[in-house]
Scaffold this active site. Structure first.
Site, short mmCIF file in Angstrom:
data_model
loop_
_atom_site.label_atom_id
_atom_site.label_comp_id
_atom_site.label_asym_id
_atom_site.label_seq_id
_atom_site.Cartn_x
_atom_site.Cartn_y
_atom_site.Cartn_z
N ASP A 17 -6.90 4.04 -4.70
CA ASP A 17 -7.57 3.83 -3.42
C ASP A 17 -8.27 5.16 -3.13
OD1 ASP A 17 -7.58 1.68 -1.08
OD2 ASP A 17 -7.40 3.60 -0.09
N LYS A 37 0.87 -1.18 0.00
CA LYS A 37 0.00 0.00 0.00
C LYS A 37 0.90 1.22 0.00
CE LYS A 37 -4.45 0.60 0.03
NZ LYS A 37 -5.52 -0.37 -0.31
#
Ligand code: GLU
Length: 447
Positions: free
Chosen positions: A164, A124
């Site tokens: 995201d 991430k």
């Protein structure tokens, strides 16, 4: 392994990293029993290794805003685990981004990706850059400056970022443009969520929301119900809420609420296709206000400031916005209003107290890492198409997405069925994802 001891060590080592500690605790509690039946895992200290990211890149991102002012943000990429494939996971641009938030997301991503059936490790990244109120040019300059540092850390067989919160197709486009210039490579497989004319998978924008609804259907069918005619309260109005609303309407369900940081829009007659299209405009405006829906559709969408989607009466709650957005009090309010199912679509959208309340009070609950895995799974399909220089039709992608969500549901049932025949989806998803990663790590030796 004793989950409590490991948590105590991590708390001492990373004080204040609340989201990260919360995510680790949930997984360790679920897997403790199964893990302890495998002395070979304990000998290789699999848990101790799995809770730490492989590495974290941190970098300064400097850019110039529209008034000529020089601005500085911090960028990160957390490469969490590569046991079952190259690092894979999104980029989040949000003012509250911290290493703790990205560590929690990278950790979750590792298990989620393992559930998808595809060979992808977990990662991430993102920045504390706040897209709210920024112009298109500012977004472009920031994305370019961000990629100027990130490009050295990523590659199509190494680490493949995607979107995201705060990062959608537009941002991926700007980042890819800069990557191409810097790397002098035209391998589109380095990022997913691209435009459909230049390597993006058809259905990737819809995939997280569509996948969530397919998962919900599988859950409901297991207990002899169908989603048709049910009412859904959805939080957020971003990409995930949009895809979920679209599929819900297609399946004959009624979306009676969407929300934003400013409040909730109740939609008593159910969301319409025009409203769903308008969600895209609301997102592109970077205003971050759900009230705009009520202004555009007066009398149809009724705005209440300061309230959450969970204050609206519904059968199913679908958190689609941000971590910890549904508290124990919200869970109680939902139940009191007749809600009997919660499918968590956002990553760690429910606070631990809310999950316990749902589970102890007969509300069917499934966790984000199973429910929202359709997004990253379709990213995996995009990588396959890019690597083989082909493009699948929407029907082909949708068929594969159906198969993947069904198989994730089956894994949850396999590892989470209780003695009374009901399913603990939290345990099922955690154990299934964990066992796959643990086994791969064991086979690859002490590295
Ligand atoms: N950010 C999404 C997630 O939480 C998608 C990641 C990806 O497609 O790589 O899974």
């Amino acid at each position: 392994m004793k989950a409590q001891d490991i948590m105590a060590r991590l708390q001492a080592k990373y004080p204040g990293e609340v989201e990260y500690l919360q995510a680790v605790q949930e997984v360790l509690e679920s897997v403790e029993e199964t893990y302890n039946q495998h002395p070979e895992f304990e000998k290789a200290r699999i848990v101790e290794r799995m809770v730490e990211p492989d590495r974290i890149f941190t970098f300064r991102v400097t850019w110039v805003d529209d008034s000529g002012e020089v601005r500085t943000n911090t960028g990160y990429r957390v490469q969490f685990n590569s046991a079952i494939g190259p690092y894979k996971g999104g980029l989040r641009f949000h003012r509250a981004v911290t290493p703790s938030m990205l560590k929690f997301l990278g950790f979750e991503q590792t298990f989620k990706n393992a559930l998808t059936t595809l060979p992808m490790g977990g990662a991430k990244g993102g920045s504390d850059f706040d897209p709210v109120g920024k112009s298109n040019d500012e977004i472009m300059r920031f994305c370019q400056a961000f990629m100027y540092e990130l490009w050295q850390c990523i590659g199509p067989d190494q680490d493949i970022p995607a979107g995201d919160v705060g990062v959608g197709g537009r941002e991926i486009g700007y980042m890819y443009g800069m990557y191409k210039k810097l790397a002098r490579e035209y391998n589109t497989g380095v990022l997913t969520g691209k435009g459909s004319t230049w390597g993006g998978s058809i259905l990737r924008p819809e995939a997280t929301g569509f996948g969530a609804l397919y998962f919900a259907q599988n859950m409901l069918h297991k207990i002899g119900k169908d989603i048709k005619g049910l009412t859904l309260a959805i939080s957020g109005f971003g990409n995930v809420a949009w895809g979920a609303s679209k599929k819900a309407v297609e399946l004959g369900a009624k979306v009676v609420a969407i929300s934003g940081p400013d409040g909730v829009c109740a939609i008593p007659d159910g969301i319409t296709p025009e409203m769903i299209d308008y969600m895209l405009e609301m997102r592109a405006s970077n205003r971050n206000r759900v009230e705009d829906m009520a202004t555009k559709f007066p009398g149809k969408a009724i705005f209440t400031p300061g309230k959450k989607a969970w204050s609206v009466k519904c059968d199913i709650a679908l958190p689609c916005a941000f971590q910890n957005e549904l508290s124990e009090d919200d869970a109680k309010e939902l139940k009191a209003n007749g809600c009997w199912c919660c499918c968590e679509v956002s990553n760690m959208g429910c606070q631990p107290g809310a999950i316990h309340f749902f589970q102890n009070n007969g509300v069917l609950f499934a966790p984000g890492k199973a429910v929202n895995a359709g997004g990253v799974a379709t990213s995996g399909l995009e990588m396959t198409q890019n690597a083989s220089h082909i493009s699948w039709s929407g029907e082909e992608v949708d068929q594969k997405l159906h198969f993947i969500m069904k198989s994730i549901h089956e894994q949850c049932v396999k590892f989470g069925t209780r003695p009374d025949g009901s399913v603990d989806y939290v345990k099922g998803a955690n154990v299934a994802g964990f066992m796959k990663v643990a086994q791969a790590m064991l086979e690859q030796g002490i590295v």
